[in-house]
Scaffold this active site. Structure first.
Site, PDB file in Angstrom:
ATOM      1  N   ARG A  80      61.185  43.497  20.371  1.00  0.00           N
ATOM      2  CA  ARG A  80      62.235  42.713  20.627  1.00  0.00           C
ATOM      3  C   ARG A  80      63.707  42.994  20.205  1.00  0.00           C
ATOM      4  NH1 ARG A  80      62.433  37.940  23.683  1.00  0.00           N
ATOM      5  NH2 ARG A  80      60.274  37.586  23.968  1.00  0.00           N
ATOM      6  N   GLU A  97      63.878  29.326  21.656  1.00  0.00           N
ATOM      7  CA  GLU A  97      64.457  30.216  20.835  1.00  0.00           C
ATOM      8  C   GLU A  97      66.019  30.512  21.092  1.00  0.00           C
ATOM      9  OE1 GLU A  97      61.073  33.018  21.636  1.00  0.00           O
ATOM     10  OE2 GLU A  97      61.493  33.578  19.288  1.00  0.00           O
TER      11      GLU A  97
HETATM   12  N1  LUZ Z   1      55.511  36.455  19.637  1.00  0.00           N
HETATM   13  C1  LUZ Z   1      54.950  37.480  19.982  1.00  0.00           C
HETATM   14  C2  LUZ Z   1      56.911  36.151  19.796  1.00  0.00           C
HETATM   15  O1  LUZ Z   1      53.779  37.665  19.793  1.00  0.00           O
HETATM   16  N2  LUZ Z   1      55.894  38.312  20.924  1.00  0.00           N
HETATM   17  C3  LUZ Z   1      56.634  37.965  21.657  1.00  0.00           C
HETATM   18  O2  LUZ Z   1      57.271  38.573  22.219  1.00  0.00           O
HETATM   19  C4  LUZ Z   1      57.515  36.810  20.866  1.00  0.00           C
HETATM   20  N3  LUZ Z   1      58.735  36.605  21.194  1.00  0.00           N
HETATM   21  C5  LUZ Z   1      59.422  35.597  20.757  1.00  0.00           C
HETATM   22  C6  LUZ Z   1      58.855  35.028  19.803  1.00  0.00           C
HETATM   23  N4  LUZ Z   1      57.441  35.085  19.193  1.00  0.00           N
HETATM   24 MO1  MOS Z   2      57.799  32.532  17.627  1.00  0.00          MO
HETATM   25  S1  MOS Z   2      59.235  33.294  16.623  1.00  0.00           S
HETATM   26  O1  MOS Z   2      56.531  32.079  16.907  1.00  0.00           O
HETATM   27  O2  MOS Z   2      58.282  32.223  19.023  1.00  0.00           O
END
Ligand code: LUZ
Ligand code: MOS
Length: 756
Positions: A304, A709
């Protein structure tokens, strides 16, 4: 529209895992963890602990009937350490006793001999030693080498961001009750009940269907319970399986702080190339991610970061490389933003440095490079709307930035020690799990014969209000009051193979699944109504708890219709599955359309710094946020306020420190780890919701966009606003682009001292 849990919360009636009534005979677990950052285990002696009062059993790695493996992406994480310990706080043995005190007491009688090895806690050092969890990964577009030669300005530098403790109010906790045969029922404070289920089954060597995981609600999570609720839940399952008795484990705050991973600290190198007007032509960046001792979600988080390497800007030539560096810290993990904030900070730092070196005002460089409709991200996806620029322009208007800057200049020239600063922070965040397969959800809906409705989905309520949104959607389909609906606990027997509640996507995906299931039942009910009323089904609809024929209410109420349908032997239940449409990503070319859509907005942050003391106040934050057509403005506002403050905390006062030799966390109490409190909250937070992009049907939830987020990254603006104020005091204030900007750091920078 209220958050339906609010009333339970204020009355103290909400049930969290630790509050669950314990069945008779419940054992209490306490975990013996490694006091060493890195070393070979010579011996582990549990014999004297076993004879302590109340102790029933002590479990070590050799007692595990299945696989001693709780890794999720890379299989490199034991549940209990075997021959080597890799971080301070790594679980080694689980004590089961009649009371929690007895279990904790027995920990003092376990001794472990370790041949210590040299611990590494710095990610660059780990990279030098070749300690990478997976090979480096690169996203690119255009040709940076060629384009750099055409740049009038080439800016090079480094940027660092610190970790962050999640500080959810509820610590990690679980209760496992053994059932018939080998069946187990686990209550866990997890964001990912299906992960807990799958991994518990693997550790016990059982088929998945023998393990049921149930989650009522969490007292906050922020990513810290996406993967890291798992070990504790699995330990209770292991204990229950081995003893035949219920087992409960609730971490103490100190244990939770020391034993669990944080947001990943990053150390990054960048090269920014611009033409002589400030247009960005080239972006090269290397991210050294401090992954901790095992992979956890680090590879996905790094991914990410690569997706968000250009922030809110269009850059034609990009090369971004990320390294997952294995260090001897507790495994760092998901935290709101999931690698996005780390990448965006580097981008903003580079633009700031370019401004310092070229003399072009920072907001001019930012503004002229904002992503426009039709431009593409380095990963090939087109940006379809103009929400970044429109939020920027509107934010400038609402915050009267021109006038505010004038006032700030005036204030600063009149004031010797107090200095004001301002910054603009544009945010653009991709919505969807970057692992495409995780973008699926399911719902199970029952309508009971009295017309009340029960909904189960894979979404976990953690205070964010996802259950309120799902109830709204169901009530809307049936046109009944929200109070006639109920969202059940999240349970792996009702909803299988679910994705964690994460990536800001839970309401979108589970809400859509619930909507599909409700519409299915509504269709059946209207068929029944058409038979009863003897009119065409196309003319019938539900409105105000009644069946309507065109513009007219009929005599048939919702309750009567449901009862009649039941007497007709109509199925009043439905299960539905939702898979986010239109997304794909090819990891061999690193191109595709990984996100359902983006969420964009801009924050304008104003601060006052006391240059004598190094302290600061956040005076005002103006946010323009494109949230689509809002489903629940009150919840959305709450998410933005909370995320903004959490983001500000990350870049200002929240400072994790580890002993560089032993790897021990030094900020391991709330006396040494400071988080924003109500008195630090900005005096004025104005949130303006703007409409923009219209999402296609089935993307987003009834036209609303994900909220969890994206607003976190508005907080990054505080760092740059403080720097701006510091530079009004001393233009020499050397911006070393290291977050957090603690008051100590402000003071040391302004007085030329060394903040170490
Ligand atoms: N969790 C995950 C996440 O497993 N994949 C993601 O792309 C993600 N993005 C944001 C927060 N949690
Ligand atoms: Mo998440 S950082 O558990 O969306």
């Amino acid at each position: 529209m209220k958050h339906y849990d609010a009333m339970l919360h204020v009355k103290g009636q909400s049930v969290f895992t630790a509050d669950m009534r314990e069945p008779a005979g419940t054992l209490h677990a306490a975990v013996f963890t490694s006091p060493f950052a890195y070393g070979k285990v010579i011996s582990l002696d549990i014999s004297s602990a076993e004879t302590q009062p109340g102790v029933v059993r002590i479990i070590t790695a050799e007692d595990i009937p299945g696989e001693n493996q709780i890794g999720n992406i890379v299989m490199d994480e034991p549940l209990l350490a075997e021959n080597t310990v890799h971080f301070t706080g790594e679980p080694v043995a689980v004590v089961l006793a009649e009371t929690r005190c007895q279990a904790c007491n027995a920990l003092n009688f376990i001794s472990m001999e370790v041949e210590e090895l040299e611990a590494v806690i710095d990610p660059r050092e780990a990279a030098r030693l070749g300690e990478l969890i997976v090979p480096p990964r690169t996203f690119s577009c255009g040709n940076t080498e060629k384009a750099i030669r055409k740049c009038a300005h080439v800016i090079r530098g480094t940027a660092e961001t610190g970790g962050q403790e999640h500080l959810y109010l509820e610590t990690q906790s679980a209760l496992c009750v053994p059932g018939e045969g080998d069946a187990l029922h686990i209550t866990s404070s997890t964001q990912g009940p299906s992960f807990v289920q799958k991994i518990a089954a693997g550790v016990l060597g059982l088929p998945i269907h023998l393990v049921q995981v149930d989650v009522v609600r969490l007292g906050g999570a922020f990513g810290g319970k996406e993967d890291q609720a798992t070990p504790w839940a699995v330990m209770t399952a292991l204990g229950a399986h081995l003893t035949g008795r219920p087992v409960k484990l609730v971490l103490k705050r100190h244990e939770d702080l020391v034993n669990t991973g944080k947001r990943h600290p990053y150390s990054s190198d960048f090269t920014l190339g611009l033409d002589d007007c400030g247009k960005i032509l080239v972006w090269e960046v290397d991210y050294y991610q401090n992954s901790g001792a095992v992979s956890d979600l680090s590879t996905a988080i790094l991914e990410r970061s690569l997706f968000h390497c250009t922030g809110s800007y269009f850059i034609p030539n990009v090369r971004a490389t990320g390294y997952c560096c294995r260090t001897n810290l507790a495994p760092n993990t998901a935290f709101r933003g999931f690698g996005g904030p780390q990448a965006m900070f580097v981008m903003e730092a580079a633009i700031h440095k370019a401004s310092v070196e070229t003399g072009i005002p920072v907001d001019h460089i930012q503004k002229m490079n904002l992503m426009k409709p039709g431009e593409r991200f380095p990963y090939g996806m087109e940006f379809p709307c103009d929400e970044i620029r429109s939020s920027w322009n509107l934010a400038e208007e609402l915050a009267h930035t021109e006038k505010t800057r004038r006032n700030i200049r005036k204030f600063n020239s009149d004031s010797r020690y107090l200095k004001k600063g301002i910054s603009m922070m544009p945010v653009c965040f991709g919505i969807s799990f970057t692992s495409t397969f995780l973008n699926q959800a399911s719902a199970l809906v029952h309508v009971y014969t009295d017309g009340s409705v029960s909904i189960s989905t894979g979404a976990v309520e953690m205070g964010q209000g996802v259950n309120s949104r799902i109830r709204q959607v169901a009530a809307d389909v049936f046109s009944i009051p929200v109070k006639r609906t109920r969202v059940e606990s999240t349970n792996t027997t009702r909803n299988a193979n679910t994705s964690p509640t994460a990536a800001s996507s839970a309401a979108d995906m589970n809400g859509n699944a619930a909507q599909i299931a409700c519409k299915e039942i509504r269709g059946r009910l209207l068929e029944v109504a058409s038979g009863i009323l003897d009119c065409k089904v196309e003319n019938l609809h539900l409105k105000h708890s009644n069946v309507w024929n065109g513009e007219k209410a009929t005599d048939l109420s919702w309750n009567q219709l449901v009862m009649k349908a039941y007497m007709n032997r109509t199925d009043l239940s439905s299960h539905a599955h939702y898979a986010t449409p239109g997304i794909h990503f090819d990891k061999t070319t690193e191109k595709g359309r990984p996100f359902a859509y983006h969420v964009s907005g801009t924050a304008v942050t104003e601060v006052t710094v006391d240059c004598m003391l190094g302290t600061y106040r956040i005076d005002r934050v103006n946010v323009v946020h494109h949230g689509g057509s809002l489903l629940n403005p009150l919840l959305d506002r709450g998410q933005i306020e909370g995320a903004l403050l959490q983001g500000i905390g990350w870049v200002t006062m929240e400072e994790l420190a580890w002993d560089s030799r032993s790897g021990r966390l030094l900020a391991d109490t709330l006396a040494t780890y400071k988080v924003p409190d109500i008195s630090f909250t900005p005096d004025e937070v104005n949130i303006h919701f703007a409409e923009g992009e219209k999402l296609v049907d089935g993307v987003g939830l009834n036209g609303s966009k994900a909220i969890g987020e994206p607003p976190f990254m508005y907080g990054i603006g505080a760092w740059f606003a403080i720097l701006n104020a510091m530079r009004a005091s001393s233009s020499e204030a050397s911006p070393d682009y290291t977050a957090p900007m603690t008051p100590e750091k402000v003071l040391m920078t302004l007085t030329g001292g060394n903040s170490n």
